[in-house]
Design an enzyme around this catalytic site. Structure first.
Site, PDB file in Angstrom:
ATOM      1  N   SER A   1       1.115  -1.849  -0.368  1.00 53.75           N
ATOM      2  CA  SER A   1       0.324   0.179   0.213  1.00 53.75           C
ATOM      3  C   SER A   1       0.870   1.209   0.327  1.00 53.75           C
ATOM      4  CB  SER A   1      -0.801   0.395   1.233  1.00 53.75           C
ATOM      5  OG  SER A   1      -1.276   1.427   1.606  1.00 53.75           O
TER       6      SER A   1
ATOM      7  N   HIS B   1      -0.777  -0.979  -4.368  1.00 51.46           N
ATOM      8  CA  HIS B   1      -2.393  -0.599  -3.541  1.00 51.46           C
ATOM      9  C   HIS B   1      -2.465   0.475  -3.318  1.00 51.46           C
ATOM     10  CE1 HIS B   1      -5.604  -2.506  -0.937  1.00 51.46           C
ATOM     11  NE2 HIS B   1      -5.468  -1.431  -1.050  1.00 51.46           N
TER      12      HIS B   1
ATOM     13  N   ASP C   1      -5.173   3.821  -1.998  1.00 55.76           N
ATOM     14  CA  ASP C   1      -5.871   4.023  -1.170  1.00 55.76           C
ATOM     15  C   ASP C   1      -6.388   5.115  -1.452  1.00 55.76           C
ATOM     16  OD1 ASP C   1      -6.094   1.309   0.758  1.00 55.76           O
ATOM     17  OD2 ASP C   1      -4.106   1.897   1.127  1.00 55.76           O
TER      18      ASP C   1
ATOM     19  N   MET D   1      -9.090   7.949  -0.143  1.00 61.57           N
ATOM     20  CA  MET D   1      -9.718   8.051   0.617  1.00 61.57           C
ATOM     21  C   MET D   1     -10.683   9.469   0.880  1.00 61.57           C
ATOM     22  SD  MET D   1      -7.696   7.134   3.982  1.00 61.57           S
ATOM     23  CE  MET D   1      -7.216   5.565   3.866  1.00 61.57           C
TER      24      MET D   1
ATOM     25  N   HIS E   1      -7.997   0.637  -4.393  1.00 64.66           N
ATOM     26  CA  HIS E   1      -9.391   0.523  -3.029  1.00 64.66           C
ATOM     27  C   HIS E   1      -9.767   1.626  -3.162  1.00 64.66           C
ATOM     28  CE1 HIS E   1      -9.336  -0.099   1.540  1.00 64.66           C
ATOM     29  NE2 HIS E   1     -11.322  -0.665   0.765  1.00 64.66           N
TER      30      HIS E   1
ATOM     31  N   MET F   1     -12.655   3.696  -1.494  1.00 63.67           N
ATOM     32  CA  MET F   1     -12.805   4.283   0.101  1.00 63.67           C
ATOM     33  C   MET F   1     -13.118   5.290   0.164  1.00 63.67           C
ATOM     34  SD  MET F   1      -9.770   2.326   2.654  1.00 63.67           S
ATOM     35  CE  MET F   1      -8.653   2.990   1.024  1.00 63.67           C
TER      36      MET F   1
ATOM     37  N   MET G   1     -11.008  -6.161   5.001  1.00 62.50           N
ATOM     38  CA  MET G   1     -10.972  -5.704   6.180  1.00 62.50           C
ATOM     39  C   MET G   1      -9.745  -6.074   7.412  1.00 62.50           C
ATOM     40  SD  MET G   1      -9.582  -2.722   3.986  1.00 62.50           S
ATOM     41  CE  MET G   1      -8.881  -1.791   5.234  1.00 62.50           C
TER      42      MET G   1
ATOM     43  N   ASP H   1      -7.000  -6.960   4.259  1.00 62.75           N
ATOM     44  CA  ASP H   1      -5.489  -5.147   4.438  1.00 62.75           C
ATOM     45  C   ASP H   1      -6.273  -4.888   5.519  1.00 62.75           C
ATOM     46  OD1 ASP H   1      -5.290  -2.392   3.766  1.00 62.75           O
ATOM     47  OD2 ASP H   1      -6.791  -2.388   1.857  1.00 62.75           O
TER      48      ASP H   1
END
Ligand code: DX5
Ligand code: ZN
Length: 218
Positions: A10, A35, A37, A39, A68, A70, A139, A177
């Site tokens: 990540s 990966h 992330d 957000m 990913h 979010m 998660m 994760d």
């Protein structure tokens, strides 16, 4: 069937001022997926990067971009992440009213589709979409931050999903994760996971190759 273990560092734990360089270093160190992330400060209490950064990073590696998401609502952003060069888009079922439609849209964009379950979200949430998925992301921390401790109860969820995935007869990644280190990696793999996301454990100390090898159990 559980596939050989793949490591997805990540970039949340990378040096954000040198992201391109960091991604090239991860590829050289033996990473399988990158990966990313995403957000939004709304679905999770933190803000990271958007499609512009994914696009800027795309020329730096040929590795799979495992994005990913979010963010909520998620649907309005799918096309932009596809155009930016994502390979896998993973969404949380809570991030929109029609997760089946969201998954179909990701696939229509020519990408691999993933669904992610928060620690409090039951595996059965995926009962009617599992066969449509290319990836399930469990998660093992509450999403939003790196460096949190692995939540043990998620191992049972991984075991249950391993069985459900095997029943489909399809190749669906089972990714975990949050809080992954050499010890929790072994436990997650034993429970049936075959893709491990690791931020802290990949970047710690700066020897990415050794860290990635350790997560593989070498
Ligand atoms: C958390 C993110 C994770 C995070 C993992 O919301 O989804 O990908 O970067 O970080 P570590 O490996 O440090 O727990
Ligand atoms: Zn993540």
């Amino acid at each position: 069937m559980q596939q050989p273990v793949r490591i997805a560092p990540s970039i949340l734990s990378a040096d954000f001022a040198r992201l391109g360089e960091e991604i090239r270093a991860l590829e050289a160190a033996g990473a399988d997926y990158i990966h990313i992330d995403v957000m939004d400060g709304h679905f999770v209490p933190n803000i990271t990067v958007g499609p512009m950064v994914v696009k800027a990073l795309r020329p730096h590696t040929r590795l799979t971009f495992d994005v990913h998401l979010m963010i909520s609502p998620v649907d309005p952003m799918l096309d932009a992440f596809a155009e930016a060069g994502a390979d896998i888009l993973t969404v949380h079922p809570e991030a929109g009213p029609h997760v089946h439609r969201t998954i179909q849209r990701i696939k229509a964009l020519g990408l691999r589709a993933g669904a992610s379950l928060n620690p409090g979200t039951p595996a059965k949430m995926l009962d009617y979409i599992l066969e449509e998925l290319d990836l399930v992301l469990v998660m093992s921390v509450n999403p939003g931050f790196g460096g949190q401790s692995f939540i043990d109860s998620q191992l049972r969820k991984i075991e249950a999903l391993r069985k459900s995935i095997d029943k489909t007869g399809k190749t669906i990644d089972l990714e975990v994760d949050g809080g992954i280190d050499a010890v929790t990696a072994t436990r997650a793999i034993a429970a049936g996971a075959d893709v491990l996301v690791a931020g802290t454990a990949t970047f710690k100390g700066g020897d990415y190759a050794a860290n990635i090898a350790r997560l593989r159990g070498n």
